[in-house]
Write an enzyme that holds these catalytic residues in place. Sequence first.
Site, PDB file in Angstrom:
ATOM      1  N   CYS A   1      43.101   7.699  55.937  1.00  0.00           N
ATOM      2  CA  CYS A   1      42.986   8.432  55.008  1.00  0.00           C
ATOM      3  C   CYS A   1      44.115   8.910  57.154  1.00  0.00           C
ATOM      4  O   CYS A   1      42.912   8.967  58.071  1.00  0.00           O
ATOM      5  CB  CYS A   1      42.649  10.111  54.634  1.00  0.00           C
ATOM      6  SG  CYS A   1      43.831  11.193  54.807  1.00  0.00           S
TER       7      CYS A   1
ATOM      8  N   ARG B   1      39.957   2.450  52.166  1.00  0.00           N
ATOM      9  CA  ARG B   1      41.159   3.954  52.069  1.00  0.00           C
ATOM     10  C   ARG B   1      40.770   3.778  53.380  1.00  0.00           C
ATOM     11  O   ARG B   1      40.231   3.638  54.102  1.00  0.00           O
ATOM     12  CB  ARG B   1      41.275   4.177  50.809  1.00  0.00           C
ATOM     13  CG  ARG B   1      40.692   6.162  51.201  1.00  0.00           C
ATOM     14  CD  ARG B   1      40.838   6.832  50.994  1.00  0.00           C
ATOM     15  NE  ARG B   1      40.521   8.415  50.988  1.00  0.00           N
ATOM     16  CZ  ARG B   1      40.141   8.852  50.305  1.00  0.00           C
ATOM     17  NH1 ARG B   1      40.118   9.455  48.877  1.00  0.00           N
ATOM     18  NH2 ARG B   1      39.172   9.983  51.030  1.00  0.00           N
TER      19      ARG B   1
END
Length: 126
Positions: free
Chosen positions: A106, A104
């Site tokens: 962010c 991921r």
Amino acid sequence: MKKIFQTVNAPAPVGPYNQAVAINGILYVSGQIAIDPKTGSFVTEDIQAETNQVMKNIKAILLEAGATFENVVKASIFLANMDDFADVNKIYATYFNKMTAPARECVEVSKLPKNVSVEISVIAHI
């Protein structure tokens, strides 16, 4: 051949896109914001409630496609304020097994649709 996935258990798209599209065994889930699909209202009482609604929306779309959070291989988190990272991460973590959590990123962005605080999209294998 691509396949479109839509569910009434997640907010309807507000533009020319679908909740999710699959092709060659990969499911691309559009960015979700904290709209309660039952009421159409935004969940904005705090960043944790907002993040939890986003994750519920993603879960509903994954289920419609026959997947779960275990199928997610990549997540993208967009925050209006990076100071919310710890609170968002706390809720996000409850939806994944730490040992099999997806890759991921962010990032903080200058603005999100409808002035929400968080938007999350995922990619999963199905």
